[in-house]
Design an enzyme around this catalytic site. Sequence first.
Site, PDB file in Angstrom:
ATOM      1  N   SER A 150      55.385  33.939  33.694  1.00  0.00           N
ATOM      2  CA  SER A 150      55.390  35.298  34.233  1.00  0.00           C
ATOM      3  C   SER A 150      56.469  35.358  35.308  1.00  0.00           C
ATOM      4  CB  SER A 150      54.014  35.616  34.831  1.00  0.00           C
ATOM      5  OG  SER A 150      54.026  36.895  35.436  1.00  0.00           O
ATOM      6  N   LYS A 178      57.950  41.203  34.967  1.00  0.00           N
ATOM      7  CA  LYS A 178      57.306  42.310  35.655  1.00  0.00           C
ATOM      8  C   LYS A 178      58.254  43.495  35.653  1.00  0.00           C
ATOM      9  CE  LYS A 178      53.486  40.257  37.178  1.00  0.00           C
ATOM     10  NZ  LYS A 178      52.126  40.692  36.812  1.00  0.00           N
ATOM     11  N   ASP A 253      44.916  44.406  31.148  1.00  0.00           N
ATOM     12  CA  ASP A 253      44.621  43.327  32.096  1.00  0.00           C
ATOM     13  C   ASP A 253      43.590  43.880  33.086  1.00  0.00           C
ATOM     14  OD1 ASP A 253      44.622  41.633  34.331  1.00  0.00           O
ATOM     15  OD2 ASP A 253      46.778  41.431  34.496  1.00  0.00           O
ATOM     16  N   LYS A 277      41.407  37.177  32.010  1.00  0.00           N
ATOM     17  CA  LYS A 277      41.434  36.283  33.172  1.00  0.00           C
ATOM     18  C   LYS A 277      39.985  35.903  33.417  1.00  0.00           C
ATOM     19  CE  LYS A 277      45.601  38.140  35.251  1.00  0.00           C
ATOM     20  NZ  LYS A 277      46.193  38.983  36.304  1.00  0.00           N
TER      21      LYS A 277
HETATM   22  O1  OSB Z   1      49.207  40.915  36.434  1.00  0.00           O
HETATM   23  O2  OSB Z   1      49.014  39.108  35.375  1.00  0.00           O
HETATM   24  C1  OSB Z   1      49.164  39.701  36.439  1.00  0.00           C
HETATM   25  C2  OSB Z   1      49.716  37.132  39.229  1.00  0.00           C
HETATM   26  C3  OSB Z   1      48.934  37.677  40.236  1.00  0.00           C
HETATM   27  C4  OSB Z   1      48.299  38.876  40.024  1.00  0.00           C
HETATM   28  C5  OSB Z   1      48.435  39.537  38.792  1.00  0.00           C
HETATM   29  C6  OSB Z   1      49.182  38.977  37.767  1.00  0.00           C
HETATM   30  C7  OSB Z   1      49.878  37.782  38.021  1.00  0.00           C
HETATM   31  C8  OSB Z   1      50.793  37.174  37.061  1.00  0.00           C
HETATM   32  C9  OSB Z   1      51.080  35.697  37.204  1.00  0.00           C
HETATM   33  O3  OSB Z   1      51.419  37.805  36.250  1.00  0.00           O
HETATM   34  C10 OSB Z   1      50.249  34.879  36.294  1.00  0.00           C
HETATM   35  C11 OSB Z   1      50.417  33.396  36.535  1.00  0.00           C
HETATM   36  O4  OSB Z   1      51.528  32.892  36.371  1.00  0.00           O
HETATM   37  O5  OSB Z   1      49.431  32.739  36.891  1.00  0.00           O
HETATM   38 MG    MG Z   2      48.925  41.565  34.427  1.00  0.00          MG
END
Ligand code: OSB
Ligand code: MG
Length: 383
Positions: A150, A178, A253, A277
């Site tokens: 990510s 992002k 998500d 998650k």
């Molecule tokens: O939206 O998936 C998300 C990290 C913190 C909060 C939200 C998100 C994320 C990531 C990173 O995209 C995911 C990772 O590398 O653990």
């Molecule tokens: Mg996300």
Amino acid sequence: MTAGRPSPTAALEALVLPAIDHIDLVTVKLPFVAPFGTSVHVWTDKEAMLMRLESDGVTAWSECVADPDPFYAYETNTTARHIIRDFLLPLVEPGITLGELETRFRHVRGHGMAKATVENALLILIAMQRGVALHELLGRPAKKIMSGLSIGLKETQAELLDAVERAVDRKYHRVKMKIRKGQDVDWVRAVRDRFPDVPLMVDANGDYTLSDLEHLRRLDEFDLMMVEQPLSYSDIIEHASFQRAMKTAICLDESIHSLADAAAAISIGACRVINVKQGRVGGLLESMRIAHYAASLGVDVWSGGMDETGIGRAVNIHLQTAEGFTLPGDTSETANYFDEDIVDPPVVLDAGGFIDIPKGPGIGAHVAPERVLKRTIRAERLR
Ligand code: OSB
Ligand code: MG
């Protein structure tokens, strides 16, 4: 809901809780190697609340995936501590089953990250007491786990292209970038022009509204795997309109907190992919139920991440052995976030971009007490 198909969690619900001698909450703060930017916040370090259980000489650690702030989700490390200490732990009794504990936990509305912290700690403890790996306790055989990176928002497109290039060189199985309002279509085009074949997706963390539909539909030309959470963190309905208007798959998500949310979203066509998650949905059992249910309907699921320390990262790795985790998740190398983690060994990719499940009982990875101590900003013995 899954009539005719065996429940993936029946054996786990029957597990009996052991007596626990000590319970500690330890909050650690680890600097990130670089700031992680999203449409909702830029994080510069990981502040994680860890739970430590001690039972008959066996020690098990779990990690709460909350942040110190409520910018991704309403839960914070402070709310999780309050809910765990004042409402969840009083419900944990030796001799009851994990299924009974889940029933008791349902009396507390929401607060999935707090619930997952307790449930994961108990599962890891039971696995360690039995001398089996967490994935074995979950009833799943070992396998190589797919990787995914990510990439946070960058200041310049050149920095973004560099980050994608590093991911491609490391053999990551897919790359997520992002996006936010004003930093989307052109940035995706820049990546696509340079990397025509990389499996690519975007994550907006809820930055858009339905009035942005015409603009975001331009993403359809880039052959993206999916667009993650384009609309509000609390919406499901409007995502269905969005999905009807877009060729590219929508992935939810933030909107999904339970199997019921997943079922609702799928039934109205709000998404074709779900990011599970384990913390956000209340733990490993609910994660397995969602993945199993989605698989029965041909909906893809992958494991999200919360840039966890090695403890939470290992839990996500074990979870991905479960049925229904069909796509690479946000499971990256430790070095992507931390110079020095609190567990050994660090997560690394093999030559094919895969991740090996750490070997050994419980999460496999070994928690280094002196490194936890070095990073501790708060510690409290609850029992
Ligand atoms: O939206 O998936 C998300 C990290 C913190 C909060 C939200 C998100 C994320 C990531 C990173 O995209 C995911 C990772 O590398 O653990
Ligand atoms: Mg996300």
